[in-house]
Design a protein around this motif. Structure first.
Motif, PDB file in Angstrom:
ATOM      1  N   ASP A   1       1.921 -21.769   7.635  1.00  0.00           N
ATOM      2  CA  ASP A   1       0.624 -22.232   7.808  1.00  0.00           C
ATOM      3  C   ASP A   1       0.271 -23.374   6.584  1.00  0.00           C
ATOM      4  OD1 ASP A   1      -2.011 -22.694   8.345  1.00  0.00           O
ATOM      5  OD2 ASP A   1      -2.637 -20.523   8.629  1.00  0.00           O
TER       6      ASP A   1
ATOM      7  N   LYS B   1       3.024 -14.233  11.031  1.00  0.00           N
ATOM      8  CA  LYS B   1       2.777 -15.373  10.695  1.00  0.00           C
ATOM      9  C   LYS B   1       3.303 -15.835   9.484  1.00  0.00           C
ATOM     10  CE  LYS B   1      -1.448 -17.011   9.649  1.00  0.00           C
ATOM     11  NZ  LYS B   1      -2.656 -17.486   9.940  1.00  0.00           N
TER      12      LYS B   1
ATOM     13  N   TRP C   1       4.742 -18.471  13.949  1.00  0.00           N
ATOM     14  CA  TRP C   1       4.851 -16.883  14.264  1.00  0.00           C
ATOM     15  C   TRP C   1       6.192 -16.492  14.744  1.00  0.00           C
ATOM     16  CZ3 TRP C   1       0.580 -19.673  15.194  1.00  0.00           C
ATOM     17  CH2 TRP C   1      -0.805 -19.250  14.876  1.00  0.00           C
TER      18      TRP C   1
ATOM     19  N   ARG D   1       1.583 -24.311  12.174  1.00  0.00           N
ATOM     20  CA  ARG D   1       1.560 -22.678  11.820  1.00  0.00           C
ATOM     21  C   ARG D   1       2.917 -22.168  12.894  1.00  0.00           C
ATOM     22  NH1 ARG D   1      -4.198 -20.697  13.489  1.00  0.00           N
ATOM     23  NH2 ARG D   1      -3.975 -22.521  14.854  1.00  0.00           N
TER      24      ARG D   1
END
Length: 515
Positions: free
Chosen positions: A354, A351, A346, A344
């Motif tokens: 994922d 975000k 950000w 993941r």
């Protein structure tokens, strides 16, 4: 900055004209100009110019409502104002990125003022066009969307609240802003066991950092008045930058600050910044890897690329279609979470990546590699700082429930202050979920500092930081304050060596203890 020479010319023309025109007949629901400044130059400039233009358009709208025809000079001024207001609207700043590093109250106040200014600009564009087309008469009660928007003066309430509070306050329960809403949902949780940390404080400007390796070049620099040291990366086909980490656990997080300078509309479509997790410590990609590439191109929209190799065979390569051209021109905080195969990413509080199975299964990864490609190193620059890798990042909720206490250095503050950095709210969010699940739980929040500064100053700082976390739980997540107490420990209980950057980072921590 939003000031342009043409603005001054048009503004002067409008002011001269309006000096000879009487006040318009009664109008309703005028948007009020904010009475106080935010204290951030880009925001204050945007708000001022927005309302300068809005008030001119609003006055001409009054003439239409009263049945006063517009003269040729009036129409010329309105045409100029429409051009200016449209340009200003296009240049509206990105709130989250422009306000990075400011305290939560200031972010909230700025958000409210910018939203109000955008509302004023929307009205100005629509009304100017209708006035120029002769379509703006007696529309106030037609319910067609041309009614002047109302104003609730929320920014005055927030300003008053800010003036009454101190740095410990994170938010006002009566003024939940868009910014706080975003932070309250931020779900990145940094690891709780430090593996690697480097803010380059022990290296000299102009040198390559001692705890890194590269097959290319790079140097530490200072940028303007920023207190940080930054590692300037050099673009190269196979150039990589590797922090000194021997092996990585199955669950870990990576965080760092990234800054670009002098990107422009000619920045290559092949310009990317790559974050790669590999099965070896050499300068090639390895037979097993997972990576994300952040686009730096400015003249066309390029997405984030994700790719992997499992036993030398590519299984995934895809471009995630997001337009981050404006965002990438600012200072950003990058967060990466690796949970077994899950990958993941950000950028600040958003975000973007994922992928549940991007990394190989049951294989120990050994290194993190940074790579920059496609950039004109004679004109464009990319820098990184505050590089942190920590084991964990799983679920602090179960640990708090089972052990009765947790300690984390993942709640970050501005240097020397109790202002919580936005990227810290993933942890605070998990603590709030524990308290929401079991109403009987009460917590002590203890703040700790490193040994820089005097004992008294560190004790005071640790108290204010613990109280800031308490206030965040109350103001953002609506936890009953009677269930929370805060205390400061200063530098009295170190867990790391205060003579090293890693040790200092370990000592700057917050503990949550069930009572």
């Amino acid at each position: 900055m939003f000031k342009r020479a043409s603005y001054f010319k048009h503004a002067l023309a409008v002011l001269v004209l309006l000096c000879f025109i009487p006040e318009a007949l009664s109008q309703t629901k005028k948007i009020k100009r904010p009475k106080s400044r935010v204290g951030i130059s880009s925001v204050d400039g945007f708000v001022k110019e927005s309302f300068d233009l809005y008030e001119k358009v609003y006055k001409y709208d009054g003439y239409a409502e009263s049945g006063t025809p517009l003269e040729d000079e009036d129409i010329d001024v309105l045409e100029d104002a429409l051009d200016d207001v449209s340009l200003l609207s296009d240049n509206a700043p990105d709130i989250l990125s422009d306000l990075d590093g400011e305290n939560i109250l200031k972010q909230g106040k700025a958000t409210l003022q910018i939203n109000k200014a955008k509302k004023a600009l929307t009205y100005s564009i629509k009304t100017s066009k209708e006035l120029l087309l002769g379509e703006r008469k007696n529309k106030e009660d037609e319910g067609d969307g041309t009614e002047k928007p109302s104003d609730q003066d929320n920014d005055e309430e927030l300003s008053n609240s800010e003036n009454k509070s101190d740095d410990n306050q994170v938010g006002d329960s009566n003024n939940t802003t868009n910014t706080l809403e975003v932070l309250s949902k931020f779900d990145f949780v940094p690891g709780d066991k430090l593996i690697f940390y480097d803010d380059f404080s022990q290296d000299f400007i102009g040198d390559f950092p001692s705890k890194w390796n590269t097959n290319g070049s790079g140097e530490l620099v200072k940028i303007n008045d920023d207190s940080n040291k930054w590692l300037r990366l050099v673009s190269g086909r196979n150039t990589r930058y590797i922090p000194d980490i021997k092996n990585l656990p199955e669950e870990f997080t990576l965080e760092f600050d990234m800054l670009t300078k002098d990107l422009n509309n000619k920045t290559s479509s092949q310009s990317y910044f790559q974050i790669l997790i590999s099965d070896n410590n050499s300068f090639d990609t390895g037979a097993n890897f997972a990576m994300a590439e952040i686009p730096l191109c400015q003249f066309i929209d390029r997405g984030i690329i994700i790719e992997n190799n499992i036993n030398g065979k590519r299984e995934i390569r895809n471009e995630i279609q997001v337009d981050i051209r404006e965002q990438i021109n600012k200072r950003n905080h990058i967060s990466v979470a690796i949970n077994n195969q899950r990958f993941r990413v950000w950028i600040n509080e958003t975000k973007y990546v994922d992928v549940p199975r991007l990394l190989p299964e049951n294989l120990t990864m050994k290194s993190i590699k940074l790579h920059l490609r496609g950039m004109d190193i004679n004109k464009e620059n990319l820098y990184v700082s505050n590089f942190k890798v920590a084991e964990g990042g799983i679920d602090l909720r179960q640990k708090l429930l089972s052990d009765g206490r947790i300690s984390t250095n993942g709640i970050l503050f501005n240097s020397g202050s109790s202002n919580i950095k936005p990227q810290s709210f993933g942890i605070i969010r998990q603590i709030s979920q524990v308290l929401e699940q079991d109403n009987s739980i009460k917590l002590k929040i203890a703040g700790h500092t490193d040994a820089d500064g005097t004992d008294d100053a560190n004790l005071k700082l640790s108290k204010s930081r613990a109280e800031a976390v308490r206030r965040a739980l109350i103001d953002v997540y609506k936890i009953d304050g009677s269930r929370l107490i805060s205390e400061g420990k200063g530098e009295s209980e170190p867990v790391g060596d205060n003579s090293t950057a890693e040790g200092k980072s370990e000592n700057r921590r917050v503990e949550f203890i069930k009572q």
